[in-house]
Every structure is written in structure tokens, then in C-alpha cells.
Design an enzyme around this catalytic site. Structure first.
Site, PDB file in Angstrom:
ATOM      1  N   ASP A  24       0.790  -1.253   0.000  1.00 37.61           N
ATOM      2  CA  ASP A  24       0.000   0.000   0.000  1.00 37.61           C
ATOM      3  C   ASP A  24       0.818   1.298   0.000  1.00 37.61           C
ATOM      4  OD1 ASP A  24      -1.913  -1.922   0.247  1.00 37.61           O
ATOM      5  OD2 ASP A  24      -2.728  -1.241   2.140  1.00 37.61           O
ATOM      6  N   GLU A  72      -4.597  -0.836  -1.387  1.00 36.92           N
ATOM      7  CA  GLU A  72      -5.904  -0.923  -0.734  1.00 36.92           C
ATOM      8  C   GLU A  72      -6.870  -0.003  -1.470  1.00 36.92           C
ATOM      9  OE1 GLU A  72      -6.020   0.094   3.452  1.00 36.92           O
ATOM     10  OE2 GLU A  72      -8.204  -0.050   3.511  1.00 36.92           O
ATOM     11  N   LYS A 129      -6.633  -4.930  -3.244  1.00 35.75           N
ATOM     12  CA  LYS A 129      -7.306  -5.564  -2.103  1.00 35.75           C
ATOM     13  C   LYS A 129      -8.323  -4.605  -1.486  1.00 35.75           C
ATOM     14  CE  LYS A 129      -3.528  -4.379   1.118  1.00 35.75           C
ATOM     15  NZ  LYS A 129      -4.229  -3.653   2.165  1.00 35.75           N
ATOM     16  N   LYS A 132      -7.740  -4.742   4.766  1.00 32.07           N
ATOM     17  CA  LYS A 132      -6.433  -4.419   5.324  1.00 32.07           C
ATOM     18  C   LYS A 132      -5.429  -5.518   4.976  1.00 32.07           C
ATOM     19  CE  LYS A 132      -8.405  -0.964   7.482  1.00 32.07           C
ATOM     20  NZ  LYS A 132      -8.657   0.195   6.602  1.00 32.07           N
ATOM     21  N   VAL A 157       3.121   0.215   4.279  1.00 30.69           N
ATOM     22  CA  VAL A 157       2.404   0.966   5.306  1.00 30.69           C
ATOM     23  C   VAL A 157       0.973   0.453   5.465  1.00 30.69           C
ATOM     24  CG1 VAL A 157       3.784   3.023   4.888  1.00 30.69           C
ATOM     25  CG2 VAL A 157       1.644   2.738   3.630  1.00 30.69           C
ATOM     26  N   THR A 158       0.370   0.684   6.619  1.00 31.81           N
ATOM     27  CA  THR A 158       0.986   1.152   7.837  1.00 31.81           C
ATOM     28  C   THR A 158       1.288  -0.039   8.753  1.00 31.81           C
ATOM     29  OG1 THR A 158      -1.141   1.495   8.980  1.00 31.81           O
ATOM     30  CG2 THR A 158      -0.244   3.360   7.770  1.00 31.81           C
ATOM     31  N   CYS A 162      -2.248  -2.406   7.849  1.00 29.88           N
ATOM     32  CA  CYS A 162      -2.183  -3.357   6.727  1.00 29.88           C
ATOM     33  C   CYS A 162      -0.969  -4.274   6.785  1.00 29.88           C
ATOM     34  CB  CYS A 162      -2.271  -2.603   5.402  1.00 29.88           C
ATOM     35  SG  CYS A 162      -3.915  -1.882   5.183  1.00 29.88           S
ATOM     36  N   GLN A 202       7.592 -13.478  21.776  1.00 32.14           N
ATOM     37  CA  GLN A 202       7.223 -14.879  22.022  1.00 32.14           C
ATOM     38  C   GLN A 202       7.855 -15.826  20.996  1.00 32.14           C
ATOM     39  OE1 GLN A 202       3.022 -15.442  23.524  1.00 32.14           O
ATOM     40  NE2 GLN A 202       2.770 -13.434  22.524  1.00 32.14           N
TER      41      GLN A 202
END
Ligand code: C5J
Length: 228
Positions: A24, A72, A129, A132, A157-158, A162, A202
Site C-alpha cells: 500500500d 488498498e 485488495k 487491510k 504501510v501502515t 495493513c 514470544q
């Protein structure tokens, strides 16, 4: 296979199954008068990603490695725009409304297109698309599978919207994602920092994070080792 220094540990990938994904990088998010600025955001936070992405894009092009761009946006008749998305924020100038660069986030309008600095070359796929995530309501998964891609170098971005949604979608589809911290941007510095931490936390719950220089150096070293 090559090892790219990253958090939380080295990202392992093979040149033949790795693609660059540029999410995007559209005028509506990055240029004055675009949707991002109309929402009151400081676009300079996103514009700092342009140069590092240019360097990575140029590198992938010279190496003949696959590049995918996303945008987007919505069809002019808005048939792919949920009312929930259209009305969110009660904006004076929202999706589909006329703005300084044409109708906001509408396919075919100037604001919807990719910035000149990163404009796709003929043959580089552009994934249009409506959401997002880059996998939602697109054939990105099919296109990646057709090329045997397993690893995605993620830019654009961002960061917390997205980029995050795409990395999470990719993760659930079995792809390994390496996010380049200097090549992703948020209008909010605190979201940039925490968004990157959340990806690598994680044990790499959604993927890996590194800088563009480290990626390019690892690919150059690998190329050198293959050729001697
Ligand atoms: C947003 C995006 N922020 N590309 N879109 O609405 O992150």
C-alpha cells in the site's frame, strides 16, 4: 539456505522461495492531500520508508527476485466496500468521496495509485485488495504458491494496520515473514515501536524483524558464496 540476522533469531530463507511484498505505498497514504493526511495524520512518518524501500526494490529487481505490490481500495461502484468500513469514523471526506486526488481509495483514481518513487515495472504483480490484509479477497496466496514462495520480505504501510494484518494472515497460511523495520511506517511512532515488537515477541509469534541493510548484505554474501 541463508541466515539473515534478525529478532528474535536469524531468519532462514532460500533465494528461490523468497519474495518482496510492498504493501500500500499509495498516494492516498503518503502524499499531501491523500486520505492519510485528510484524517489528520503526519505523513512524514510514512515518507521516511520510501528511500529504504527503493533500495530493497532495486536490489530485488537487479537480482531478478519476485516482487509483489499491493493497493488498498475499492471498485468505483463501491460494491466491494462494506457499509461498516465506509461509515467508520464519521468522516467529512471518507472512502468514495471526492478529495484532492480524486475519489478517496477508489481504483483508477490518482490517489489510489502507487507513488512514482516505487511504481511497479511491467510484469510485477499488483494485488488490489479491498481489506487491510493482502490475502483477504485476493489471489495473492495462489500467486505465491504458483511461484513456490515460502518466505516474504515485508515492507510498506501502515505498520499496525495493513502490514500487521497481512503478516498475521500470512502466518496462518504457513508463510515465514521477515519485516524490515526501516521499510514499514506508522503515522504513530508508539505504534511503530510496539507493532514491530509484537511481531517478534514470544519467539517470533508472527515473524521476524530486521533492517534493510542486513537483508541486502545477507543476500549479497549468499550470492558471492554461490558464485565461488
Ligand atoms: C490503513 C493501511 N491504515 N494500508 N491502511 O487504513 O494500513
Amino acid at each position: 539456505m541463508m541466515d539473515i540476522p534478525a529478532a528474535p533469531y536469524a531468519f532462514e530463507c532460500a533465494r528461490e522461495s523468497t519474495a518482496l511484498l510492498i504493501i500500500d505505498m499509495q498516494r492516498d497514504f503518503l502524499e499531501p492531500g491523500g486520505f492519510g493526511e485528510l484524517l489528520g495524520n503526519d505523513i512524514s512518518h510514512l515518507r521516511s520508508t520510501i528511500e529504504p524501500i527503493q533500495r530493497v526494490l532495486e536490489f530485488f529487481r537487479t537480482q531478478n527476485l519476485p516482487v509483489f505490490h499491493t493497493r488498498e481500495g475499492h471498485k468505483p461502484d463501491l460494491s466491494d466496500l462494506y457499509e461498516s468500513k465506509r461509515s467508520r469514523g464519521k468522516l467529512a471526506c471518507g472512502i468514495g468521496d471526492p478529495g484532492p486526488m480524486g475519489r478517496v481509495l477508489i481504483r483508477g483514481e490518482r490517489g489510489h495509485d502507487i507513488i512514482d518513487e516505487l511504481y511497479p515495472l511491467a510484469g510485477e504483480p499488483i494485488i488490489d485488495k479491498p481489506g487491510k490484509g493482502s490475502f483477504y479477497a485476493t489471489d495473492l496466496d495462489d500467486q505465491l504458491k504458483a511461484k513456490g514462495i515460502r518466505s516474504l520480505i515485508v515492507t510498506g504501510v501502515t505498520t499496525e494496520v495493513c502490514v500487521h494484518t497481512t503478516v498475521r494472515e500470512a502466518n496462518d497460511r504457513g508463510y515465514e515473514c521477515l519485516v524490515l523495520s526501516d521499510c514499514v511506517g506508522s503515522y504513530f511512532p508508539e505504534f511503530q515501536a510496539i507493532g514491530l515488537k509484537m511481531i517478534a515477541a514470544q519467539g517470533g509469534i508472527f515473524g521476524w524483524v530486521t533492517e534493510s541493510e542486513k537483508l541486502i548484505r545477507a543476500f549479497q554474501t549468499d550470492e558471492h558464496e554461490v558464485s565461488i
